[in-house]
Design an enzyme around this catalytic site. Structure first.
Site, PDB file in Angstrom:
ATOM      1  CG  HIS A 181      51.726  40.442  48.385  1.00 60.21           C
ATOM      2  ND1 HIS A 181      50.639  40.791  47.584  1.00 60.21           N
ATOM      3  CD2 HIS A 181      52.745  41.327  48.132  1.00 60.21           C
ATOM      4  CE1 HIS A 181      50.934  42.028  46.775  1.00 60.21           C
ATOM      5  NE2 HIS A 181      52.167  42.109  47.235  1.00 60.21           N
ATOM      6  CG  ASP A 307      45.361  38.342  43.947  1.00 57.20           C
ATOM      7  OD1 ASP A 307      44.553  38.803  44.777  1.00 57.20           O
ATOM      8  OD2 ASP A 307      46.182  38.866  43.555  1.00 57.20           O
ATOM      9  N   GLY A 326      44.168  45.185  40.795  1.00 58.98           N
ATOM     10  CA  GLY A 326      43.335  43.736  40.984  1.00 58.98           C
ATOM     11  C   GLY A 326      42.508  43.606  40.116  1.00 58.98           C
TER      12      GLY A 326
HETATM   13  O1  DOR Z   1      46.276  43.194  42.656  1.00 62.06           O
HETATM   14  C1  DOR Z   1      46.080  42.813  43.718  1.00 62.06           C
HETATM   15  N1  DOR Z   1      45.069  43.201  44.452  1.00 62.06           N
HETATM   16  N2  DOR Z   1      47.113  42.353  44.603  1.00 62.06           N
HETATM   17  C2  DOR Z   1      46.942  42.320  45.740  1.00 62.06           C
HETATM   18  O2  DOR Z   1      47.950  41.511  46.340  1.00 62.06           O
HETATM   19  C3  DOR Z   1      45.848  42.710  46.587  1.00 62.06           C
HETATM   20  C4  DOR Z   1      44.720  42.860  45.756  1.00 62.06           C
HETATM   21  C5  DOR Z   1      43.473  43.630  46.321  1.00 62.06           C
HETATM   22  O3  DOR Z   1      43.348  43.687  47.499  1.00 62.06           O
HETATM   23  O4  DOR Z   1      42.855  44.417  45.662  1.00 62.06           O
END
Ligand code: DOR
Length: 439
Positions: A181, A307, A326
């Site tokens: 990452h 993702d 996320g």
């Molecule tokens: O947006 C994200 N959420 N990017 C990440 O690298 C981790 C992920 C998460 O685990 O919620």
């Protein structure tokens, strides 16, 4: 377990190597028994109508956050695998940023036990460093001996380049890949969206593109030094694509993925301060999105990965700066990607980037496993009976409440998407029929 009855997938166009040809597929005993026009239907067979559809190997996702153990309020192996099946996936890599993180044999075994009996295969990824703290290496060799093939501290990059170089040197002798990452924490500086015109206008702290590009450039130098392969997760900037293309031209053993959301959305989506559009790496401007689409179309980027990052409403419904990053991805990935790439890639070409390419990176393709146990195709006689039947003309409107995920944080809520997964067959058993889970 009793053997599932034979299955015939009838009337579709079978995808192979980015092309499609009219054929029926017969599945018996968990493998492909026949492929061809107008095959005979074995007695007792379940017939799935694939009229107007593309019949693809099951999709493979390199990047799914399943949250178990530790954050079952967001997702579980069961809910995540149901979401995956609805999205056409028959194998998903479970990311190790759980609580506790997947950095030991005990947690690998715990997640594998939870994965047993689910409607897709779960490929457990391990952390590169103990606790994902970036201080000392996790037992890579021990976990590799258990069958772990991908290691990552995803959620964060490995900030200590010396430690990552040692990890690469270890990995060189193992059948594994390290996945980074790319985010230099000091350069990212606690920003919460892309640093640019929109962050200035909205008054939100930005993450410069350089946070990703600086770590990618460092890692490419380390790959050259160590000679071990590396996979780059969710690349998001035009500059990253340039660095990657140059590295590939030099013959470095590197691969990369982009996400459906980075192919479909720009940082302008943040203008309403809705945390559903907060993600890491952040949504980028149009020029970056264009570069990602082109890189996927031309093959500089190998694969699309979701993702998938579920967060429950109590976590997400906070001020933009405080909400966790996320977005959900598994149930919408194929439709969103096909739509975003329309004009640049045909659906069957998108499918290749969501099947054979990620399967090779995850080391589950026929080059790494016996054909009858491999993922990602190709669909030939003797191949494992993992299928995704996709109707490129169907339209559907995303209802967050109707998703199989335990969370509802999809950025595509209320959007009408073109193209829908109609059936998914896992290990010879139909697990999704007419866009509904079976059982
Ligand atoms: O947006 C994200 N959420 N990017 C990440 O690298 C981790 C992920 C998460 O685990 O919620």
């Amino acid at each position: 377990m009793p053997e599932p009855p034979p299955v015939v997938v009838r009337g579709g166009r079978v995808v192979a190597g980015g092309r499609a040809r009219r054929a029926d597929v017969v599945l018996i005993g968990g493998v492909v028994a026949a492929i061809g026009p107008d095959v005979a239907v074995p007695p007792g067979a379940v017939v799935l109508d694939a009229g107007g559809c593309l019949v693809s190997p099951g999709l493979v996702d390199l990047h799914a956050h399943l949250r178990q153990p530790g954050h079952e309020e967001a997702e579980t192996l069961a809910s995540g695998c149901r979401a995956a099946a609805l999205g056409g996936f028959t194998a998903i890599v479970a990311m190790p940023n759980t609580d506790p993180p997947i950095d030991s044999a005990a947690v690998v075994e715990e997640v594998r036990a939870l994965a047993a009996g689910q409607p897709c295969e779960v490929l457990v990824a391990g952390a590169i460093t103990v606790g994902r703290r970036g201080e000392r290496l996790a037992p890579l060799r021990e976990l590799a001996a258990l069958g772990v093939r991908l290691f990552t501290d995803d959620g964060a990059g490995v900030q200590d380049g010396g430690l990552l170089l040692r990890a690469l040197e270890y990995a060189r002798g193992l059948p594994v890949v390290l996945a980074e990452h790319c985010e230099d924490a000091a350069i990212a500086g606690g920003g919460c969206m892309h640093e640019g015109a929109w962050s200035a206008r909205l008054g939100l702290p930005g993450v410069p593109a350089a946070a990703e590009e600086a770590m990618l450039a460092r890692d490419l130098a380390l790959v050259a030094e160590a000679g071990a392969p590396m996979h780059f997760l969710h690349l998001s900037t035009r500059g990253s694509i340039g660095l990657l293309a140059a590295a590939r031209a030099r013959g470095l053993p590197v691969t990369a993925e982009v996400t459906p959301h980075h192919l479909a959305l720009t940082d302008a989506a943040v203008q309403g301060y809705d945390p559903v559009f907060k993600v890491n790496p952040p949504l980028r401007p149009e020029a970056d999105v264009d570069a990602l689409r082109r890189a996927l179309a031309e093959g500089t980027v190998d694969a699309v990965a979701t993702d998938h990052a579920p967060h429950p409403p109590e976590a997400k419904d906070r001020p933009f700066e405080e909400a966790p990053p996320g977005m959900l991805g598994l149930e919408t990935a194929l439709s969103v990607t096909v739509t975003a790439l329309s004009g640049q890639l045909r659906p069957e070409q998108v499918l290749a980037r969501m099947t054979e390419a990620p399967a090779a990176i995850a080391r589950v393709s026929p080059a790494w496993r016996p054909r009858a146990a491999a993922q990602g195709g190709p669909l030939v006689v003797g191949a494992a009976a993992h299928l995704c039947v996709f109707d490129p003309a169907a339209t559907w409107t995303v209802d967050p409440g109707a998703l199989a995920s335990r969370s509802a944080n999809t950025p595509f809520a209320g959007r009408t998407l073109t193209g829908r997964v109609r059936h998914t067959v896992y290990a010879g058993t139909p697990v999704v029929v007419d866009a509904e889970l079976v059982g």
